[in-house]
Design a protein around this motif. Structure first.
Motif, PDB file in Angstrom:
ATOM      1  N   ALA A   7       0.829  -1.207   0.000  1.00 13.80           N
ATOM      2  CA  ALA A   7       0.000   0.000   0.000  1.00 13.80           C
ATOM      3  C   ALA A   7       0.866   1.261   0.000  1.00 13.80           C
ATOM      4  N   ALA A   8       1.917   1.260   0.813  1.00 14.01           N
ATOM      5  CA  ALA A   8       2.795   2.434   0.871  1.00 14.01           C
ATOM      6  C   ALA A   8       3.511   2.642  -0.460  1.00 14.01           C
ATOM      7  N   LEU A   9       4.011   1.572  -1.048  1.00 12.53           N
ATOM      8  CA  LEU A   9       4.687   1.689  -2.339  1.00 12.53           C
ATOM      9  C   LEU A   9       3.717   2.134  -3.434  1.00 12.53           C
ATOM     10  N   PHE A  10       2.518   1.562  -3.418  1.00 11.53           N
ATOM     11  CA  PHE A  10       1.517   1.912  -4.423  1.00 11.53           C
ATOM     12  C   PHE A  10       1.157   3.391  -4.360  1.00 11.53           C
ATOM     13  N   PHE A  11       0.796   3.860  -3.170  1.00 13.69           N
ATOM     14  CA  PHE A  11       0.365   5.249  -3.050  1.00 13.69           C
ATOM     15  C   PHE A  11       1.508   6.226  -3.293  1.00 13.69           C
ATOM     16  N   LEU A  16      10.647   6.215  -3.925  1.00 14.44           N
ATOM     17  CA  LEU A  16      11.234   5.858  -2.642  1.00 14.44           C
ATOM     18  C   LEU A  16      12.663   5.352  -2.823  1.00 14.44           C
ATOM     19  N   SER A  17      13.544   5.864  -1.995  1.00 12.04           N
ATOM     20  CA  SER A  17      14.919   5.378  -2.004  1.00 12.04           C
ATOM     21  C   SER A  17      14.955   4.007  -1.336  1.00 12.04           C
ATOM     22  N   LEU A  18      16.076   3.330  -1.475  1.00 14.65           N
ATOM     23  CA  LEU A  18      16.221   2.012  -0.858  1.00 14.65           C
ATOM     24  C   LEU A  18      16.095   2.107   0.664  1.00 14.65           C
ATOM     25  N   SER A  19      16.657   3.153   1.248  1.00 12.93           N
ATOM     26  CA  SER A  19      16.569   3.310   2.702  1.00 12.93           C
ATOM     27  C   SER A  19      15.125   3.552   3.149  1.00 12.93           C
ATOM     28  N   GLN A  20      14.342   4.293   2.366  1.00 15.88           N
ATOM     29  CA  GLN A  20      12.927   4.497   2.698  1.00 15.88           C
ATOM     30  C   GLN A  20      12.150   3.183   2.585  1.00 15.88           C
ATOM     31  N   GLN A  21      12.465   2.371   1.583  1.00 21.44           N
ATOM     32  CA  GLN A  21      11.798   1.092   1.428  1.00 21.44           C
ATOM     33  C   GLN A  21      12.112   0.159   2.596  1.00 21.44           C
ATOM     34  N   LEU A  54      12.969   1.168   5.594  1.00 22.46           N
ATOM     35  CA  LEU A  54      12.296   1.759   6.743  1.00 22.46           C
ATOM     36  C   LEU A  54      10.814   1.391   6.771  1.00 22.46           C
ATOM     37  N   VAL A  55      10.175   1.396   5.597  1.00 18.72           N
ATOM     38  CA  VAL A  55       8.769   0.996   5.496  1.00 18.72           C
ATOM     39  C   VAL A  55       8.611  -0.465   5.924  1.00 18.72           C
ATOM     40  N   ALA A  56       9.502  -1.319   5.456  1.00 15.41           N
ATOM     41  CA  ALA A  56       9.427  -2.740   5.822  1.00 15.41           C
ATOM     42  C   ALA A  56       9.619  -2.930   7.326  1.00 15.41           C
ATOM     43  N   LEU A  57      10.590  -2.246   7.893  1.00 16.36           N
ATOM     44  CA  LEU A  57      10.834  -2.356   9.343  1.00 16.36           C
ATOM     45  C   LEU A  57       9.661  -1.824  10.153  1.00 16.36           C
ATOM     46  N   ALA A  58       9.109  -0.703   9.732  1.00 14.94           N
ATOM     47  CA  ALA A  58       7.946  -0.143  10.438  1.00 14.94           C
ATOM     48  C   ALA A  58       6.762  -1.095  10.348  1.00 14.94           C
ATOM     49  N   SER A  59       6.584  -1.743   9.214  1.00 13.52           N
ATOM     50  CA  SER A  59       5.485  -2.696   9.052  1.00 13.52           C
ATOM     51  C   SER A  59       5.690  -3.925   9.927  1.00 13.52           C
ATOM     52  N   ILE A  60       6.919  -4.401  10.005  1.00 12.58           N
ATOM     53  CA  ILE A  60       7.216  -5.563  10.860  1.00 12.58           C
ATOM     54  C   ILE A  60       6.964  -5.214  12.320  1.00 12.58           C
ATOM     55  N   LEU A  61       7.493  -4.090  12.762  1.00 13.10           N
ATOM     56  CA  LEU A  61       7.303  -3.682  14.157  1.00 13.10           C
ATOM     57  C   LEU A  61       5.834  -3.400  14.458  1.00 13.10           C
ATOM     58  N   GLY A  62       5.124  -2.810  13.494  1.00 14.73           N
ATOM     59  CA  GLY A  62       3.690  -2.572  13.669  1.00 14.73           C
ATOM     60  C   GLY A  62       2.933  -3.882  13.810  1.00 14.73           C
ATOM     61  N   LEU A  68      -0.712   1.441   9.522  1.00 10.52           N
ATOM     62  CA  LEU A  68      -0.648   1.966   8.158  1.00 10.52           C
ATOM     63  C   LEU A  68      -0.485   3.482   8.179  1.00 10.52           C
ATOM     64  N   VAL A  69      -1.072   4.128   9.156  1.00 11.50           N
ATOM     65  CA  VAL A  69      -0.918   5.575   9.300  1.00 11.50           C
ATOM     66  C   VAL A  69       0.553   5.917   9.526  1.00 11.50           C
ATOM     67  N   VAL A  70       1.214   5.156  10.381  1.00 14.37           N
ATOM     68  CA  VAL A  70       2.633   5.388  10.656  1.00 14.37           C
ATOM     69  C   VAL A  70       3.463   5.160   9.398  1.00 14.37           C
ATOM     70  N   VAL A  71       3.185   4.075   8.695  1.00 11.41           N
ATOM     71  CA  VAL A  71       3.929   3.750   7.476  1.00 11.41           C
ATOM     72  C   VAL A  71       3.728   4.832   6.419  1.00 11.41           C
TER      73      VAL A  71
END
Length: 180
Positions: free
Chosen positions: A81-85, A93-98, A100-108, A123-126
């Motif tokens: 969803a984050a990549l799509f939007f 998105l840079s590699l570091s942002q991608q 970060l999104v994956a880590l935030a999703s895992i922790l969430g 999803l709001v945080v991501v």
């Protein structure tokens, strides 16, 4: 795809018939789909895992733990969803942002329980991480309830597969030790 590779891995490691695994999992699938809750599906999943030659001790430890952590389906959904939007809105998105999104999703996923639609909270945080406007969540709202049901089915099936695989590895380990 996620559930399919898990099924293949269970079939290879436990040497069980995939038809038997799927047939034993039908009550789990229907309960998970109806409730959208991994926690509510626990009793059914435990019974099904026990019927699929899992070690009851492993089942009683792993399934409740996995149901409360629920990472798999939700993490993939949030990242997609984050990549799509971000792409739809012209963001790259840079590699570091991608990452970060994956880590935030895992922790969430680890922070949320097996409660229906809790992915909307993380999803709001991501979305904030990749600067996607929060009103994009409203686009997902009508679909999320249905998607959440399928994610729950995949998550609880993955939990059961994990229990069966760990049980099989423990049986193999015990067999090797008894041969020594």
């Amino acid at each position: 795809i996620h559930a399919f590779w898990q099924l293949i891995f269970v079939v290879i490691t436990s040497k069980q018939n995939p038809g038997k695994i799927l047939k034993s999992s039908i009550p789990v699938f229907s309960t998970a789909f109806a409730t959208s809750s991994s926690v509510a599906t626990l009793p059914t999943a435990m019974h099904a895992a026990d019927s699929l030659k899992s070690d009851p001790t492993v089942t009683r430890f792993m399934l409740p733990l996995c149901a409360s952590i629920n990472i798999g389906g939700m993490m993939m959904y949030e990242v997609a969803a984050a990549l799509f939007f971000s792409q739809v809105l012209g963001g790259d998105l840079s590699l570091s942002q991608q990452i970060l999104v994956a880590l935030a999703s895992i922790l969430g996923g680890m922070a949320e329980g097996g409660i229906p639609e809790t992915s909307l909270v993380s999803l709001v945080v991501v979305f904030k991480i990749v600067n996607v406007p929060l009103n994009a969540v409203s686009i997902l709202l009508p679909l999320d309830r249905i998607i959440d049901r399928f994610r729950t089915v995949v998550n609880i099936f993955g939990n059961m597969c994990g229990v069966i695989i760990v049980s099989q590895f423990l049986k193999n380990k015990d067999a090797k030790q008894s041969n020594l």
